[in-house]
Design an enzyme around this catalytic site. Structure first.
Site: not given
Ligand code: CA2
Length: 150
Positions: A10-11, A18, A23, A74, A77, A80, A87, A98, A100-102, A107, A111
């Site tokens: 998601p997202n 943004r 990210y 990836n 959210a 978490h 499963d 797995e 994650h960008l961040s 954080r 998370r």
């Molecule tokens: O760091 C990551 O890759 C995350 O999986 C990114 C998720 C976050 O909920 C995880 O805790 C860590 C969120 C992705 C949101 O991506 C966006 C990218 C640009 C603008 C807004 C959201």
């Protein structure tokens, strides 16, 4: 040719639009393109998919069985929160990494927990989009039998 499924949750379709300080500024399309290029250079096929829906991600994991040899995930959210995704990963029994960008551990507290990490051979986080390339390297080594991961 071994095949990898790269699954983003998601997202992540909003990448590059943004929060570049968290990210990065590349779009998902750019990231996916460099992943395909990198995988190809290692002799691997790589198929990309993104969904904002937990059930669609689970369906994609189920479909990976018999189609792909490894998974890069990836889960956004859902990482978490989703026992269902964990499963599904266990049920397909394919090697998964797995990403994650961040750096999720640096954080917010919520998370730090990852259900996904229980079902993967390893987790890569904090390296931005480069993390996907590291994950491809790790899976390539794993699939070639060179790595000492299970
Ligand atoms: O760091 C990551 O890759 C995350 O999986 C990114 C998720 C976050 O909920 C995880 O805790 C860590 C969120 C992705 C949101 O991506 C966006 C990218 C640009 C603008 C807004 C959201």
């Amino acid at each position: 040719m071994p095949s990898i499924l790269l699954l983003n949750g998601p997202n992540l379709n909003l990448l590059g639009t943004r929060q570049p300080e968290v990210y990065g500024s590349e779009t998902l399309e750019m990231v996916e393109r460099s992943c395909v290029q990198h995988a190809t250079s290692l002799g691997l096929d790589l198929v990309c998919m993104q969904s904002n829906h937990e059930g669609a991600l689970i369906d994609a994991l189920h479909a990976a069985r018999g189609t792909h040899d490894g998974i890069i995930l990836n889960a956004g959210a859902y990482t978490h929160t989703s026992i269902a995704l964990m499963d599904a990963l266990f049920s397909v029994a394919l090697p998964a990494v797995e990403v994650h960008l961040s750096n999720i551990h640096a954080r917010e507290e919520f998370r730090h927990q990852s259900y996904i990490s229980r079902a993967v051979i390893g987790q890569i986080c904090g390296f931005g989009s480069q993390g996907y390339l590291f994950a491809i390297d790790a899976l390539a080594r794993h699939l070639s039998g060179e790595a000492n991961t299970e």
